[in-house]
Enzyme design. Structure first.
Site, PDB file in Angstrom:
ATOM      1  N   CYS A 178       4.886   2.004   5.587  1.00 34.46           N
ATOM      2  CA  CYS A 178       4.176   3.247   5.256  1.00 34.46           C
ATOM      3  C   CYS A 178       3.012   2.995   4.300  1.00 34.46           C
ATOM      4  O   CYS A 178       2.102   3.806   4.216  1.00 34.46           O
ATOM      5  CB  CYS A 178       5.121   4.240   4.595  1.00 34.46           C
ATOM      6  SG  CYS A 178       6.440   4.770   5.670  1.00 34.46           S
ATOM      7  N   ASP A 188       3.433   2.869   1.074  1.00 36.60           N
ATOM      8  CA  ASP A 188       3.845   3.452  -0.207  1.00 36.60           C
ATOM      9  C   ASP A 188       5.325   3.152  -0.414  1.00 36.60           C
ATOM     10  O   ASP A 188       6.116   3.370   0.499  1.00 36.60           O
ATOM     11  CB  ASP A 188       3.737   4.985  -0.175  1.00 36.60           C
ATOM     12  CG  ASP A 188       2.330   5.468  -0.357  1.00 36.60           C
ATOM     13  OD1 ASP A 188       1.627   4.896  -1.196  1.00 36.60           O
ATOM     14  OD2 ASP A 188       1.953   6.417   0.337  1.00 36.60           O
ATOM     15  N   CYS A 197      -1.197   2.696  -4.037  1.00 41.27           N
ATOM     16  CA  CYS A 197      -2.567   2.761  -4.538  1.00 41.27           C
ATOM     17  C   CYS A 197      -2.578   3.197  -6.001  1.00 41.27           C
ATOM     18  O   CYS A 197      -1.532   3.344  -6.634  1.00 41.27           O
ATOM     19  CB  CYS A 197      -3.359   3.745  -3.692  1.00 41.27           C
ATOM     20  SG  CYS A 197      -2.613   5.373  -3.646  1.00 41.27           S
ATOM     21  N   CYS A 222       1.661  10.973  -3.073  1.00 39.24           N
ATOM     22  CA  CYS A 222       2.124  10.059  -4.126  1.00 39.24           C
ATOM     23  C   CYS A 222       3.036  10.805  -5.112  1.00 39.24           C
ATOM     24  O   CYS A 222       4.029  10.256  -5.593  1.00 39.24           O
ATOM     25  CB  CYS A 222       0.944   9.458  -4.876  1.00 39.24           C
ATOM     26  SG  CYS A 222      -0.103   8.418  -3.849  1.00 39.24           S
TER      27      CYS A 222
END
Lengths: 282, 396
Positions: free
Chosen positions: A35, A37, A60, A104
């Site tokens: 993914c 993440d 990120c 996130c």
């Protein structure tokens, strides 16, 4: 370049509470390398209070910042207090995140839920991921998680859902299903949610009013009518008078007056202004 | 830190000072319209034609009238593709590769929605074209082959001459997106046997807002816009004279400096080998041999590209990433995916692209800055065990 807040920049540059906790009382893992993440959250909990929290993140800048923010927000809190933290709280703590990066903050919230479930000795896998249908096969996002994120963040469009959960962001084949879920959730939204929106947006300029009317018809009213094979066209707006035409199945409906007053006008009064008037144009 | 080490030259380049100097009079006193019937404009027309000749020389074009000035590389690609299809309306099949720039790829997808059959030539793990697939795809119904000369992300050079031979044999129009090749490797459109070739000025030290489409003499193509007689009616509209003059000078300098690209190649190799030798979690994305001299793309496993970029930025180093998060999409670069780069490395891919203005000191500074960044992000990563310096079990 993303328009990150100073807080986000500070936290991805100098993240706090990075690492693992030996003999942690709770561990929550979410995401995967596929993914793009992933987050592992470690907690030390004593007397129902989160004494320490550490994290490791593959992601990120905003993923690092969100994870760091989460740990800062929960250290020193009781489990019950931590449980109440939403992804929106994490984003607010950061001074906001770009829409495309809201997932996130959702990842942080998920990791916290998983860790607390682990602490309670419950099934470690989160209910959002194991229960219900997997809607987005690419990112493994389930129906309950999508619904929850829609409710908690007052999402209005499929793009919002993608930004917050990543669902629909790859092959896109699940977008119609996301749309159905979104429409169902929009129908369930309590009037108070609309009242909050309305309260925030008063007083309205002409342009703002027109914009809100368009949004409400497009995002709230039309999906409801389309469920029954109908549709609606916004014809004109003159001050607080909104001219509309019913289309599809609604056009020939015997109770179209009821639809106009009890649904269209009601929703516009809920989301735009109390004294707005809907007039049908045939 | 106030310094900038610019290693993102495939995105855009600095304007060469000599180019700027040549351009400036046309932004000040020499503002005449080249179409005017007086000397004030007519003199400008001569400068415009000189620029056309310079660009023709860069591309190896036979005649300067084969050079059509456009607004950008994307416009050149669109003019080539749509202009060709507008002429060959009865042919409904088009070919391109899976790793094209969005200027071509997104147009092809639109054309598919409009009823065209599109064949997308795959690439192998090194980013090289599957030529057998391309050969088999060519048919009597094929209206166009559009293949890039060099890939913008990996720098891999495609066998444009071989494709040219195939297209010529089959009588299929052949367009090349040469935006990432111009100024980096020699170009000879006659030898390649292409009909159309796109370039963009800001990729070789001209300002932004200038493109060129080479149209071989006799090529069947219709314009996208209709207006005046400019560019022989193939791209009407008053010319961007300062941009064209600048692009002409930039083309001349690029041709002169082609031998110097070997110095760029040496610097690129120094950077690449410095990175590959230092880290155990890094791999090269793209063939080592057939590449433009200025580009390297490396994939750092178990860490994410945007995070690397942000940390590089803190040290004044500008690079680019094929990671999803840096682009706003949710999947990593379509080029890396088409190459089959594993997700473990695709998310952490970084492209460094140099220019003739890049210095050895800048390369060494970048090599020296990376360990702190990579080690820090590995320490944060849940997939990396800092104690053993190895990857933890990864679920894919």
């Amino acid at each position: 370049m993303w328009d990150y807040t100073d807080k986000v920049k500070d936290l991805y540059k100098h993240p706090k509470n990075v690492g693992t906790i030996d003999n942690a009382d709770a561990v929550g893992e979410v995401g995967s390398i596929v993914c793009g993440d992933a987050l592992t959250l470690y907690l030390k909990i004593e007397d129902n209070i989160i004494k320490d929290a550490k994290f490791q993140t593959f992601g990120c800048g905003s993923a690092i910042a969100s994870s760091s923010a989460l740990t800062e927000m929960i250290i020193g809190r009781t489990v019950e207090e931590a449980e109440k933290i939403t992804n929106r709280d994490i984003a607010d703590y950061l001074g906001g995140l770009p829409e495309q990066k809201m997932h996130c903050s959702v990842m942080g919230r998920e990791a916290l839920e998983k860790a607390l479930a682990d602490w309670r000795g419950e099934e470690v896998a989160p209910h959002e991921e194991t229960e219900g249908d997997v809607i987005c096969q690419c990112f493994g996002v389930t129906d309950p998680l999508i619904r929850k994120v829609i409710r908690e963040n007052n999402l209005k469009t499929v793009e919002d859902v993608t930004n917050y959960t990543k669902a629909g962001g790859a092959c896109g084949s699940c977008i119609p299903k996301i749309e159905d879920i979104l429409n169902e959730e929009l129908k369930k939204q309590p009037a108070s949610a609309g009242a909050e929106v309305k309260k925030e947006k008063l007083p309205l300029s002409n342009i703002k009013r027109m914009q809100l009317v368009e949004e409400t018809i497009s995002d709230v009213v039309r999906p409801i009518l389309q469920k029954d094979g109908g549709n609606i066209e916004l014809v004109d707006i003159d001050g607080k008078k909104v001219m509309v035409a019913l289309r599809g199945a609604c056009a020939n409906c015997l109770v179209s007056d009821v639809t106009l007053k009890n649904l269209v006008q009601e929703k516009l009064r809920e989301f735009v202004e109390d004294d707005i008037e809907v007039i049908e144009v045939r | 830190m106030n310094r900038t080490v610019y290693l993102d030259n495939n995105a855009t380049t600095m304007v060469d000072p000599e180019v700027l100097e040549e351009m400036l009079p046309f932004l000040k006193e020499r503002y005449g319209n080249p179409s005017s019937m007086h000397d004030f404009g007519g003199d400008v027309a001569r400068d415009l034609e000189r620029a056309r000749m310079r660009v023709a020389e860069l591309l190896g074009a036979e005649n300067d009238y084969e050079i059509v000035f456009t607004g950008c590389g994307t416009e050149s690609d669109n003019l080539a593709i749509l202009g060709t299809l507008a002429y060959f309306r009865d042919r409904r099949h088009i070919i391109t590769s899976k790793v094209e720039h969005p200027a071509v790829l997104n147009l092809y997808r639109k054309l598919e929605r409009e009823g065209y059959r599109a064949s997308y030539v795959p690439v192998d793990r090194d980013g090289k074209l599957d030529m057998e697939f391309l050969k088999k795809s060519l048919g009597d119904d094929t209206a166009l082959v559009s293949i890039m000369h060099a890939n913008n992300e990996t720098g891999v050079i495609f066998p444009v001459e071989e494709i040219g031979r195939l297209c010529r044999e089959r009588g299929v129009p052949y367009h090349i997106d040469g935006v990432q090749a111009a100024g980096k490797i020699p170009i000879d459109v006659k030898k390649i046997q292409c009909d159309l070739y796109s370039i963009s000025g800001h990729k070789f030290h001209a300002p932004k807002g200038m493109g060129v489409l080479y149209i071989r003499r006799g090529t069947r193509i219709r314009p996208l816009m209709y207006g005046g007689h400019q560019e022989r009616g193939r791209r009407p509209g008053t010319e961007n004279v300062p941009g064209i003059v600048a692009m002409g000078k930039a083309a001349e300098l690029a041709l002169q400096n082609l031998p110097a690209e070997e110095r760029v190649r040496a610097l690129r190799d120094r950077l690449e080998s410095g990175i590959l030798a230092r880290f155990s979690n890094v791999q090269l994305n793209g063939a080592k041999d057939a590449r433009v001299p200025n580009t390297t793309n490396v994939g750092f496993e178990y860490i994410e590209g945007e995070a690397i970029l942000l940390y590089l930025n803190e040290k004044g180093i500008a690079a680019s990433s094929g990671s999803a998060c840096s682009s706003g999409s949710l999947e990593p670069s379509h080029v890396l995916r088409a190459m089959g780069v594993p997700f473990t490395a695709a998310h952490g891919s970084i492209r460094f692209s140099l220019s003739r203005f890049t210095t050895g000191e800048e390369v060494d500074y970048t090599i020296s800055a990376l360990p702190e960044i990579i080690d820090r992000l590995l320490e944060i990563s849940p997939f990396w065990d800092s104690a053993t310096k190895q990857c933890r079990p990864v679920t894919i």
